[in-house]
Design a protein around this motif. Structure first.
Motif, PDB file in Angstrom:
ATOM      1  N   GLU A 181      55.898  -8.906  20.008  1.00  0.00           N
ATOM      2  CA  GLU A 181      55.069  -9.611  20.977  1.00  0.00           C
ATOM      3  C   GLU A 181      54.727 -11.004  20.458  1.00  0.00           C
ATOM      4  O   GLU A 181      54.222 -11.144  19.349  1.00  0.00           O
ATOM      5  N   THR A 185      47.792 -10.515  20.114  1.00  0.00           N
ATOM      6  CA  THR A 185      47.308  -9.171  20.423  1.00  0.00           C
ATOM      7  C   THR A 185      48.053  -8.639  21.639  1.00  0.00           C
ATOM      8  O   THR A 185      48.629  -9.408  22.406  1.00  0.00           O
ATOM      9  N   PRO A 186      48.021  -7.322  21.849  1.00  0.00           N
ATOM     10  CA  PRO A 186      48.558  -6.803  23.104  1.00  0.00           C
ATOM     11  C   PRO A 186      47.742  -7.315  24.289  1.00  0.00           C
ATOM     12  O   PRO A 186      46.546  -7.606  24.166  1.00  0.00           O
ATOM     13  N   LEU A 187      48.380  -7.435  25.432  1.00  0.00           N
ATOM     14  CA  LEU A 187      47.698  -7.796  26.684  1.00  0.00           C
ATOM     15  C   LEU A 187      46.891  -9.084  26.560  1.00  0.00           C
ATOM     16  O   LEU A 187      45.873  -9.262  27.227  1.00  0.00           O
ATOM     17  N   HIS A 188      47.354  -9.980  25.710  1.00  0.00           N
ATOM     18  CA  HIS A 188      46.576 -11.179  25.393  1.00  0.00           C
ATOM     19  C   HIS A 188      46.321 -12.026  26.633  1.00  0.00           C
ATOM     20  O   HIS A 188      45.218 -12.536  26.834  1.00  0.00           O
ATOM     21  N   PRO A 193      41.745 -12.179  23.732  1.00  0.00           N
ATOM     22  CA  PRO A 193      41.697 -11.642  22.368  1.00  0.00           C
ATOM     23  C   PRO A 193      40.569 -10.640  22.167  1.00  0.00           C
ATOM     24  O   PRO A 193      40.619  -9.816  21.248  1.00  0.00           O
ATOM     25  N   GLY A 196      42.152  -7.187  23.360  1.00  0.00           N
ATOM     26  CA  GLY A 196      43.496  -6.855  22.915  1.00  0.00           C
ATOM     27  C   GLY A 196      43.511  -6.042  21.637  1.00  0.00           C
ATOM     28  O   GLY A 196      44.354  -5.158  21.454  1.00  0.00           O
TER      29      GLY A 196
END
Length: 421
Positions: A181, A185-188, A193, A196
């Motif tokens: 990614e 972070t995931p799903l940023h 942040p 995430g």
């Protein structure tokens, strides 16, 4: 005036198109309803493709919107495997891939979206996957089963909702998973942040490896099979399969070729429609993933790719086609299930639109509600393992009240008591 001599054509066999057809009949339309689908499966819902069906918890038949006999019973002319290749707005006709021409009085475009492709070497290998259609999910389900049995490795490009849900499914059956990614972070881009990290911790606890700040540059294979995935920082990850989960693009080529107005990238692209889901042509409407609607509540043009938008947008467009007054102002909503964590998200809070994230409950225990706030107003809320609160969260968003923040953060304070500010 709508009468029995009119023909309404729906292009797109997803949830939005099927629900539009259902609504036309429920609202008393007695003319012809023609539903044109480019897939060979009758209309189905997409959330199970990365959730229950992929996990083996739901049967194939459970994903379909209607039983096979419903279309004949409702006098809906369902055409499967029939892509529409052109719209003639002047003649009020659509042309199918086999040359057939179908006339319309009103036309609904519910063409959905398609997965974005990795434009790197190696994407032609057998083990490279996308997830958008039922056939994709069936294929991926079999692949995950083999990876789980053989301790195989899955590399996922993208830590969005699809990437994370497939990662959870893969880990649930024992496959090794690495997610690459570019964001920190995931799903940023969706959650920022602040939240995430919750998803990074959840997946790390279940054995998922993250490689943040990187993108795939090459998929390495031999004899047509995937062996590894390389990133732009020089790393190489072992892989027996790769999933491209880098987002979806609205399927606008048909509308664009017909000269319909499109939304700009800032608003998610898609076919530009007004609050009644009408396009720049008064006899053509659009709904679901492909539609970028002027949202009366949020005062912006917005394209929403989630299940609830198709479920509600298709019927709204159908009513507008019938000449009913429509102002499509539903609060955007979606849900996700990953391992033992379930969540619902309501609202719209893109990066830069909010000034704080307020947490109600215990984020570390993954039992909380997060509120994205701007000047004291709630823009969006996400309830994680906290249930029966969506209606109240949406009311907080819709009313625009400024709730007392101490009480908003207190799990013992009923949310409905905050609606007066």
């Amino acid at each position: 005036m709508v009468d029995a001599d009119q023909t309404f054509v729906i292009v797109g066999g997803g949830l939005a198109g099927a629900k539009a057809a259902e609504t036309l009949r429920a609202e008393g339309f007695t003319g012809r309803v023609i539903l044109l689908c480019d897939e060979r499966d009758r209309p189905y819902e997409r959330p199970p493709l990365s959730k229950g069906f992929l996990l083996g918890k739901e049967e194939r038949d459970s994903v379909f919107v209607h039983e096979p006999a419903w279309y004949a019973q409702a006098d809906v002319e369902l055409h499967l495997g029939q892509p529409v290749v052109a719209i003639d707005r002047e003649r009020h006709e659509v042309r199918l891939g086999d040359g057939t021409v179908v006339g319309y009085d009103k036309l609904l475009l519910a063409t959905g979206a398609e997965p974005r492709r990795l434009e790197i070497p190696g994407t032609d290998l057998t083990g490279v996957h996308h997830l958008r259609r039922l056939a994709h999910s069936e294929r991926l389900k079999g692949v995950l089963g083999r990876l789980g049995r053989d301790n195989g490795h899955l590399v996922i490009a993208g830590a969005g909702w699809i990437g994370l849900e497939v990662a959870a499914a893969a880990r649930g059956i024992g496959a090794e998973v690495t997610i690459v990614e570019p964001a920190p972070t995931p799903l940023h881009g969706v959650l920022g942040p602040e939240l995430g990290g919750v998803f990074a911790q959840l997946h790390s606890e279940h054995g998922v490896r993250f490689h943040f700040g990187a993108t795939l540059t090459e998929i390495v294979g031999q004899d047509g099979l995937v062996l590894a995935a390389r990133t732009d920082d020089g790393d190489e990850h072992p892989a027996h399969a790769v999933l491209a989960a880098i987002g979806a693009a609205p399927r606008t080529s048909l509308a664009e070729a017909a000269g319909l107005a499109l939304a700009d990238r800032e608003h998610g692209g898609g076919i530009a429609v007004d609050a009644s889901l009408r396009t720049s042509d008064p006899d053509i409407f659009a709904a679901g993933d492909v539609a970028a609607a002027q949202h009366p509540l949020l005062d912006t043009r917005l394209r929403v790719e989630h299940w609830a938008n198709a479920l509600n947008g298709g019927p709204a467009a159908a009513r507008a086609m019938l000449g009913r007054p429509v102002s499509y102002d539903r609060v955007p909503y979606f849900f996700s299930d990953q391992y033992d964590m379930g969540l619902e998200y309501s609202g719209w809070a893109p990066p830069g639109s909010y000034d704080q994230v307020l947490i109600r409950g215990d984020a570390m225990k993954r039992e909380f509600i997060a509120f994205w706030m701007s000047e004291g107003r709630v823009l969006a809320g996400m309830n994680v393992n906290v249930w029966d609160v969506t209606e109240h969260i949406q009311q907080l968003i819709r009313t625009g009240v400024r709730p007392d923040q101490e009480r908003l953060a207190d799990p013992t304070t009923p949310l409905e008591s905050l609606l007066e500010g």
